[in-house]
Design a protein around this motif. Structure first.
Motif, PDB file in Angstrom:
ATOM      1  N   THR A  95       0.826  -1.204   0.000  1.00 46.20           N
ATOM      2  CA  THR A  95       0.000   0.000   0.000  1.00 46.20           C
ATOM      3  C   THR A  95       0.862   1.256   0.000  1.00 46.20           C
ATOM      4  OG1 THR A  95      -1.734  -1.181   1.213  1.00 46.20           O
ATOM      5  CG2 THR A  95      -1.870   1.212   1.184  1.00 46.20           C
ATOM      6  N   LEU A  96       1.894   1.265   0.830  1.00 51.21           N
ATOM      7  CA  LEU A  96       2.817   2.403   0.842  1.00 51.21           C
ATOM      8  C   LEU A  96       3.507   2.568  -0.505  1.00 51.21           C
ATOM      9  CD1 LEU A  96       4.474   2.080   4.377  1.00 51.21           C
ATOM     10  CD2 LEU A  96       2.962   3.916   3.584  1.00 51.21           C
ATOM     11  N   GLY A  97       3.845   1.448  -1.125  1.00 52.26           N
ATOM     12  CA  GLY A  97       4.477   1.516  -2.444  1.00 52.26           C
ATOM     13  C   GLY A  97       3.566   2.173  -3.476  1.00 52.26           C
ATOM     14  N   PHE A  98       2.304   1.765  -3.499  1.00 48.84           N
ATOM     15  CA  PHE A  98       1.355   2.390  -4.421  1.00 48.84           C
ATOM     16  C   PHE A  98       1.136   3.855  -4.059  1.00 48.84           C
ATOM     17  CE2 PHE A  98      -0.156  -2.030  -5.317  1.00 48.84           C
ATOM     18  CZ  PHE A  98      -0.002  -1.988  -6.697  1.00 48.84           C
TER      19      PHE A  98
ATOM     20  N   LEU B 205      -2.298  10.136   0.778  1.00 49.44           N
ATOM     21  CA  LEU B 205      -2.183  10.563   2.176  1.00 49.44           C
ATOM     22  C   LEU B 205      -3.148   9.771   3.057  1.00 49.44           C
ATOM     23  CD1 LEU B 205      -1.882  14.442   1.762  1.00 49.44           C
ATOM     24  CD2 LEU B 205      -0.071  12.839   2.389  1.00 49.44           C
ATOM     25  N   GLY B 206      -4.351   9.552   2.543  1.00 51.24           N
ATOM     26  CA  GLY B 206      -5.328   8.769   3.307  1.00 51.24           C
ATOM     27  C   GLY B 206      -4.886   7.335   3.516  1.00 51.24           C
ATOM     28  N   TYR B 207      -4.330   6.720   2.453  1.00 51.51           N
ATOM     29  CA  TYR B 207      -3.812   5.359   2.593  1.00 51.51           C
ATOM     30  C   TYR B 207      -2.777   5.283   3.713  1.00 51.51           C
ATOM     31  CZ  TYR B 207      -5.457   4.854  -2.280  1.00 51.51           C
ATOM     32  OH  TYR B 207      -6.188   4.847  -3.429  1.00 51.51           O
ATOM     33  N   SER B 208      -1.810   6.184   3.640  1.00 52.22           N
ATOM     34  CA  SER B 208      -0.685   6.140   4.572  1.00 52.22           C
ATOM     35  C   SER B 208      -1.136   6.342   6.014  1.00 52.22           C
ATOM     36  CB  SER B 208       0.351   7.205   4.191  1.00 52.22           C
ATOM     37  OG  SER B 208       0.823   7.003   2.877  1.00 52.22           O
TER      38      SER B 208
ATOM     39  N   PRO C  74      -8.510  -3.421   2.276  1.00 52.13           N
ATOM     40  CA  PRO C  74      -9.275  -2.500   1.421  1.00 52.13           C
ATOM     41  C   PRO C  74      -8.455  -1.307   0.936  1.00 52.13           C
ATOM     42  CG  PRO C  74     -10.561  -3.115   3.347  1.00 52.13           C
ATOM     43  CD  PRO C  74      -9.173  -3.613   3.575  1.00 52.13           C
ATOM     44  N   LEU C  75      -7.527  -0.831   1.756  1.00 53.69           N
ATOM     45  CA  LEU C  75      -6.661   0.271   1.340  1.00 53.69           C
ATOM     46  C   LEU C  75      -5.792  -0.161   0.165  1.00 53.69           C
ATOM     47  CD1 LEU C  75      -5.502   1.496   4.865  1.00 53.69           C
ATOM     48  CD2 LEU C  75      -7.322   2.475   3.450  1.00 53.69           C
ATOM     49  N   LEU C  76      -5.253  -1.368   0.262  1.00 52.52           N
ATOM     50  CA  LEU C  76      -4.435  -1.892  -0.828  1.00 52.52           C
ATOM     51  C   LEU C  76      -5.280  -2.086  -2.083  1.00 52.52           C
ATOM     52  CD1 LEU C  76      -1.844  -3.040  -1.999  1.00 52.52           C
ATOM     53  CD2 LEU C  76      -2.422  -5.244  -0.948  1.00 52.52           C
TER      54      LEU C  76
END
Length: 238
Positions: free
Chosen positions: A64-67, A90-93, A123-125
């Protein structure tokens, strides 16, 4: 007496530690070797399960951080333009640290809720990968993802709550409500991003209602799974 199998005293986990496996020359003195304690087997299985969950949680967070980094650096590319992708990144992180932060603030928190963390991170990923790879450009894929995410989150939360409530339907309701609240918050965040001037999000009344309907169906499926899987809770007083 040599040649007879014997049964050891019941083990601490409620099952007898069975003895009766004849061995070779080493075992001639007693004739038998005690089998592995079932409690130790359960502990080994639990340890491996925790390790697999740890790998899954760390892997989904890293992906997720990578994306998110890719979205931040290439937000002007054709595949990401007009998706408010930097806001999403920003929301993902930030959301990746939701479960660890809440767990750290709760007193007497017990074991880390790996399954819940994975249910929140997955779900974030899915959203990050879907936007990066253009999956959401296909019709109704967004609705399917919303429904699947809601079902997983509802089932995991309900399963974690089940040991702490008297009736299974209490846990099912909690799981369903948490899932619906989480997905609804995501819709609010999308609307807020559009209201602040993010272009190309293609939000509409029909899209929002479709997402909420898929969420409701998914949360209901997850809650139903909790009801079907959870057995009766033992009475603590008895």
């Amino acid at each position: 007496m040599e040649g007879r199998a014997h049964v050891a005293e019941p083990s601490g986990c409620g099952r007898p530690a069975i003895a009766g496996c004849r061995v070779g020359a080493r075992g001639r003195e007693s004739g038998y070797r005690t089998r592995t304690n079932p409690c130790e087997e359960d502990t080994d299985i639990g340890a491996w399960s925790d390790r697999l969950l740890d790998i899954a949680v760390v892997g989904t967070k890293i992906a997720t951080l990578g994306f998110g980094i890719d979205a931040w650096r290439h937000h002007e590319s054709p595949r990401l333009r007009g998706k408010a992708i930097r806001t999403r990144a920003l929301g993902y992180s930030a959301a990746l640290f939701l479960v660890p932060t809440v767990w750290g603030l709760v007193p007497d928190r017990g074991r880390y809720p790996r399954a819940l963390d994975l249910a929140v991170t997955a779900p974030l990923l899915a959203d990050a990968a879907g936007n990066a790879l253009g999956v959401y450009d296909q019709a109704h894929v967004d609705d399917i993802v919303h429904g699947a995410n809601a079902a997983v989150l509802s089932a995991v939360v309900g399963t974690l709550v089940r040991p702490h409530v008297r009736h299974a339907w209490h846990a099912a309701v909690v799981g369903g409500l948490v899932s619906i609240a989480g997905e609804s918050l995501w819709e609010v965040m999308e609307y807020s991003a559009a209201a602040l001037g993010q272009d190309g999000m293609h939000l509409s009344y029909e899209d929002t209602i479709g997402d909420l309907a898929a969420t409701l169906i998914g949360a209901t499926v997850g809650a139903a799974w909790v009801l079907l899987q959870a057995g009766p809770r033992p009475d603590r007083d008895g």
